[in-house]
Design a protein around this motif. Structure first.
Motif, PDB file in Angstrom:
ATOM      1  N   LYS A   1       0.827  -1.209   0.000  1.00 47.22           N
ATOM      2  CA  LYS A   1       0.000   0.000   0.000  1.00 47.22           C
ATOM      3  C   LYS A   1       0.862   1.261   0.000  1.00 47.22           C
ATOM      4  CE  LYS A   1      -3.527  -2.484   0.171  1.00 47.22           C
ATOM      5  NZ  LYS A   1      -4.082  -2.756  -1.106  1.00 47.22           N
TER       6      LYS A   1
ATOM      7  N   LYS B   1      10.458  -3.670   4.429  1.00 47.80           N
ATOM      8  CA  LYS B   1      11.542  -4.265   3.631  1.00 47.80           C
ATOM      9  C   LYS B   1      11.208  -5.705   3.239  1.00 47.80           C
ATOM     10  CE  LYS B   1      14.714  -3.227   6.734  1.00 47.80           C
ATOM     11  NZ  LYS B   1      13.907  -2.418   7.671  1.00 47.80           N
TER      12      LYS B   1
ATOM     13  N   ARG C   1       4.763  -0.547  10.779  1.00 48.48           N
ATOM     14  CA  ARG C   1       4.432  -1.540  11.800  1.00 48.48           C
ATOM     15  C   ARG C   1       3.775  -0.863  13.004  1.00 48.48           C
ATOM     16  NH1 ARG C   1       9.113  -3.755  12.651  1.00 48.48           N
ATOM     17  NH2 ARG C   1       8.868  -5.574  11.341  1.00 48.48           N
TER      18      ARG C   1
ATOM     19  N   SER D   1      13.357   0.343  10.436  1.00 48.04           N
ATOM     20  CA  SER D   1      12.576  -0.805  10.869  1.00 48.04           C
ATOM     21  C   SER D   1      11.081  -0.541  10.658  1.00 48.04           C
ATOM     22  CB  SER D   1      12.861  -1.052  12.345  1.00 48.04           C
ATOM     23  OG  SER D   1      12.109  -2.130  12.765  1.00 48.04           O
TER      24      SER D   1
ATOM     25  N   GLU E   1       0.290   0.123  12.149  1.00 48.16           N
ATOM     26  CA  GLU E   1      -0.541  -1.093  12.122  1.00 48.16           C
ATOM     27  C   GLU E   1      -0.953  -1.466  13.556  1.00 48.16           C
ATOM     28  OE1 GLU E   1       1.588  -4.256  10.178  1.00 48.16           O
ATOM     29  OE2 GLU E   1      -0.156  -5.559  10.077  1.00 48.16           O
TER      30      GLU E   1
HETATM   31  N1  LIG Z   1       3.149  -0.544   2.274  1.00 51.70           N
HETATM   32  C1  LIG Z   1       2.622  -1.404   3.143  1.00 51.70           C
HETATM   33  N2  LIG Z   1       1.398  -1.913   2.923  1.00 51.70           N
HETATM   34  C2  LIG Z   1       0.863  -2.739   3.809  1.00 51.70           C
HETATM   35  N3  LIG Z   1       1.449  -3.143   4.928  1.00 51.70           N
HETATM   36  C3  LIG Z   1       2.671  -2.698   5.179  1.00 51.70           C
HETATM   37  C4  LIG Z   1       3.325  -1.804   4.301  1.00 51.70           C
HETATM   38  N4  LIG Z   1       4.535  -1.540   4.792  1.00 51.70           N
HETATM   39  C5  LIG Z   1       4.644  -2.227   5.927  1.00 51.70           C
HETATM   40  N5  LIG Z   1       3.530  -2.923   6.178  1.00 51.70           N
HETATM   41  C6  LIG Z   1       3.267  -3.768   7.355  1.00 51.70           C
HETATM   42  O1  LIG Z   1       4.174  -3.328   8.357  1.00 51.70           O
HETATM   43  C7  LIG Z   1       4.771  -4.416   9.026  1.00 51.70           C
HETATM   44  C8  LIG Z   1       6.282  -4.330   8.915  1.00 51.70           C
HETATM   45  O2  LIG Z   1       6.691  -4.667   7.602  1.00 51.70           O
HETATM   46  P1  LIG Z   1       8.067  -5.430   7.326  1.00 51.70           P
HETATM   47  O3  LIG Z   1       8.245  -6.546   8.294  1.00 51.70           O
HETATM   48  O4  LIG Z   1       8.141  -5.735   5.895  1.00 51.70           O
HETATM   49  O5  LIG Z   1       9.084  -4.285   7.694  1.00 51.70           O
HETATM   50  P2  LIG Z   1      10.646  -4.368   7.752  1.00 51.70           P
HETATM   51  O6  LIG Z   1      11.155  -3.115   7.181  1.00 51.70           O
HETATM   52  O7  LIG Z   1      11.138  -5.643   7.159  1.00 51.70           O
HETATM   53  O8  LIG Z   1      10.859  -4.374   9.312  1.00 51.70           O
HETATM   54  P3  LIG Z   1      12.155  -4.878  10.151  1.00 51.70           P
HETATM   55  O9  LIG Z   1      13.325  -4.102   9.668  1.00 51.70           O
HETATM   56  O10 LIG Z   1      11.788  -4.548  11.557  1.00 51.70           O
HETATM   57  O11 LIG Z   1      12.247  -6.344   9.893  1.00 51.70           O
HETATM   58  C9  LIG Z   1       4.204  -5.662   8.425  1.00 51.70           C
HETATM   59  O12 LIG Z   1       3.198  -6.130   9.290  1.00 51.70           O
HETATM   60  C10 LIG Z   1       3.623  -5.218   7.108  1.00 51.70           C
HETATM   61  O13 LIG Z   1       2.496  -5.979   6.801  1.00 51.70           O
END
Ligand SMILES: Nc1ncnc2c1ncn2[C@@H]1O[C@H](COP(=O)(O)OP(=O)(O)OP(=O)(O)O)[C@@H](O)[C@H]1O
Length: 697
Positions: free
Chosen positions: A377, A410, A592, A406, A595
């Motif tokens: 999104k 990603k 996150r 974070s 959310e």
């Molecule tokens: N653009 C988006 N659309 C929908 N949900 C999202 C979006 N970006 C992040 N999220 C939600 O936010 C949460 C974190 O996403 P994600 O684990 O991919 O982040 P990350 O950058 O890998 O975090 P970390 O570095 O802590 O591992 C997830 O629950 C994901 O579903």
């Protein structure tokens, strides 16, 4: 006294039981029937006639039948009868030979036995020759013998009331049975439907009431009922046998159709069943394999033998199978089987070509691959640009580096990249920060048997090998130990991996997506990250913007999460004030955190409007405001276009200021007036500073 009114003295199958003058009863029934047929006297009022019989007489008469009209019952064609035999094959196969075996007894006793189907069609008739001759074809096979064609008879009532029953001569509507006792027992299918009725006809001579009818009725009814039970038992047995057979055939077919090798072995390892793929792996045909010990086909493998002996479940161990050319590695799994009634047990052994096993891991690796670029999104300009760049990169097989704070998504991007390019391959995740540093190496590269103490006896492939044909997602790559970085770099350059303790290289074809929330350039400067690996990785680099740089995404993401997590019938809405709070907040935890805030609000709010007070505390009080406080030096440098070194100083000053203020508060016992005095500030300035520095009062 009416028979039906004194329940205690009325047997539901036979009729009155106590204090019976049997000859009086017999004559009473005859008289009631005569009065009914000749004068139209209601038989239900007779003390001698059971209600169910009286009602059946009335129905029989309504079919324009008379006690003499028995010979007029229709007979179905032999074709129709054969088709009924076909439909009732199981029943007939059991019942006919069993009934045949009673022929001598029936002849002696003067009985006749018949079997009719659930609609009254006679399927079988056998017994005393005199009886059979007497009834001739009147009730021979194929005759439709029911209430509408012949009138009240015991089997008619058995079908109607679903119970065994015995009728005394005149209780039967046809005059044919005037001097007989008829006893019948129904046979039911598993749904309780009557599929057939067994009939026992007994002729009593010309003075039937002189006999001890009461006892005789019990006897014949008991006999016919137990015969019906015997047929039913055998029928059930046959049905469960055929069910067993068809289940077994289905299982055998399923095992045959499996492309993986499947062997069923006893606890001692003796092969009981084997499918063709397994026989092929063992280089023999299925018949040759049965009865032999599975170990004969394998390079000695104590772990497997032990697992079978102890009936332990084993998942994906590598086992060397002997063949004409030497040996070949396969992946074995064992599912123990519970002991059967004889107490013997064993296990099902699944054998998969190791290459295939690696391709199957995506389904078992636990990674959920829900996201593609459409499902990420965000329609802010920054996000659209980021998605479009990542999508373009995804279409080439090159490695990609994802950089973002974070919670910015990603992992979502890594999944979307995988789904864009190699959706059918495995998606393997390794989080370098989540596992102990000393395990990263073996997790990544795998190990060969005996590589180190505690290693599995049969070796294990690493995540790189498992990612064959798919994607390896290395999360938090900034936390990878520097010594391992060199090996990883070599793998990326040569596309070959050697397991720890191994001596041969294995070609690997995978795409690596690495992610980090650290600034790798700084880690390179401080010697924590290899420069060569950094350059190799940062060729295709995607910077995922933090939420605070994507203002317009905050509300649309919030609404997306409301939809995703709402369980009520009506979708809650964000109030105007709540929207402002969400927009004002700086979201250090990114998507996150947003959310989680929405999940919290959905749980706290009671009606369909989410108000500011339903949001978590830190958002209501905007405790992270201003944004700069939540950022690390590198992020700040980017956001403010400052030189990194300069910025580090500025932040140090802020940190220092925070420490001084916290000290003053501690010294004053959290008394704002005293702390302000100690600091030489006015009370209101100190309040402002506390807010600015994110210090709780
Ligand atoms: N653009 C988006 N659309 C929908 N949900 C999202 C979006 N970006 C992040 N999220 C939600 O936010 C949460 C974190 O996403 P994600 O684990 O991919 O982040 P990350 O950058 O890998 O975090 P970390 O570095 O802590 O591992 C997830 O629950 C994901 O579903």
């Amino acid at each position: 006294m009416h028979y039906q009114s004194n329940v205690e003295n009325v047997n539901p199958y036979i009729g009155p039981t106590a204090d019976i003058d049997i000859s009086g009863r017999w004559r009473g029934i005859m008289q009631s029937k005569k009065d009914f047929l000749e004068k139209g006297t209601d038989p239900r009022l007779s003390p001698y006639v059971r209600d169910e019989i009286a009602n059946s007489w009335i129905r029989s008469q309504s079919y324009n039948l008379t006690p003499e009209s028995m010979g007029t019952a229709p007979t179905i064609s032999s074709r129709e009868l054969n088709s009924i035999f076909e439909q009732n094959k199981e029943l007939i196969d059991i019942a006919f030979p069993l009934l045949d075996s009673f022929k001598p007894l029936l002849t002696e006793s003067g009985y006749m036995v018949s079997l009719v189907d659930g609609s009254g069609i006679v399927l079988y008739r056998n017994g005393n020759t005199k009886m059979v001759d007497r009834y001739g074809n009147t009730i021979g096979p194929g005759v439709l013998w029911n209430e509408a064609t012949i009138g009240t008879c015991a089997h008619v009532l058995s079908i109607r009331h679903k119970k065994p029953i015995s009728l005394l001569g005149p209780e039967n509507f046809p005059a044919y049975f005037q001097n007989d006792i008829t006893s019948t027992a129904p046979l039911f299918d598993s749904d309780g439907k009557v599929i057939a009725v067994l009939i026992l006809l007994q002729k009593l001579g010309d003075d039937p009431w002189d006999l001890d009818l009461h006892n005789l009725q019990y006897l014949t009814l008991g006999w016919v009922t137990s015969l019906a039970m015997e047929i039913k038992t055998q029928l059930n047995l046959k049905l469960s046998n055929s069910l067993f057979k068809s289940t077994n055939t289905a299982l055998q077919t399923a095992i045959k159709m499996m492309t993986e090798g499947m062997v069923i072995v006893s606890r001692e390892g003796l092969i009981q069943h084997i499918n063709s793929p397994a026989a092929q792996i063992f280089n023999c045909n299925t018949n040759e394999a049965i009865g032999r010990n599975i170990m004969e086909f394998l390079v000695k493998n104590d772990a497997l033998a032990e697992a079978l002996r102890q009936l332990k479940m084993i998942h994906n161990i590598e086992v060397e199978v002997l063949n004409d050319y030497g040996t070949q590695g396969y992946t074995f799994s064992i599912q123990p089987l519970p002991a059967d009634s004889s107490g013997s047990s064993g296990g099902v052994v699944k054998i998969v070509d190791t290459e295939k096993a690696k391709n199957m891991v995506s389904s078992s690796s636990g990674a959920k691959l829900d996201f593609d670029f459409q499902s990420i999104k965000g329609a802010s300009t920054k996000m659209l640009r980021t998605k479009s760049l990542a999508q373009r990169f995804a279409r080439s097989p090159a490695n990609i580096l994802l950089i973002g704070e974070s919670g910015t998504g990603k992992e979502l991007f890594a999944q979307a990249i995988h789904n864009e390019y190699r959706p059918s391959g495995p998606f393997i995740v390794l989080n370098c920060a989540a596992i102990p540093k000393n395990l990263i190496e073996s997790e990544l590269f795998g190990y060969d048997s005996g590589a180190f103490t505690g290693a599995k006896k049969n070796g294990s492939p690493g995540k790189i090998e498992l990612a064959e044909g798919g994607t390896l997602f290395l999360d938090e790559i900034g936390d990878m130990p520097i010594e391992i970085q060199a090996v990883l770099l070599r793998v990326l350059e040569n596309k070959q991996v050697m397991r720890i303790g191994g001596s041969k290289y294995r070609a690997v074809d995978f795409r690596m997506v690495a992610a980090t929330n650290k600034d790798l350039a700084t880690l390179v400067q401080s010697g924590q990250f290899r420069q060569d690996l950094y350059y190799r990785l940062s060729v295709l680099r995607v910077d995922i913007p933090p939420l605070r740089q994507r203002d317009s995404d905050v509300l649309s993401l919030a609404e997306f999460f409301i939809q995703k997590y709402n369980w009520r019938s009506k979708l809650p809405k964000l109030s105007h004030e709540t929207k402002i709070k969400l927009m004002e907040y700086t979201w250090p935890g990114n998507v996150r955190q947003l959310e989680n805030a929405i999940i919290y609000a959905l749980n706290v709010s009671e009606d369909e409007l989410i108000l500011p007070e339903h949001l978590p505390d830190e958002i209501i009080h905007n405790k992270n405001h201003p944004a700069s406080l939540s950022l690390n030096p590198i992020e700040l440098s980017k956001e403010n276009n400052l030189n990194e070194a300069e910025l580090r100083d500025v932040v140090s000053l802020k940190e220092a200021e925070k420490i001084v203020v916290q000290n003053a508060l501690a010294k004053s016992g959290n008394n704002i007036c005293i702390a302000a005095e100690l600091l030489g500030l006015s009370k209101s300035t100190l309040y402002r500073k506390l807010k600015l520095l994110g210090i709780d009062e």
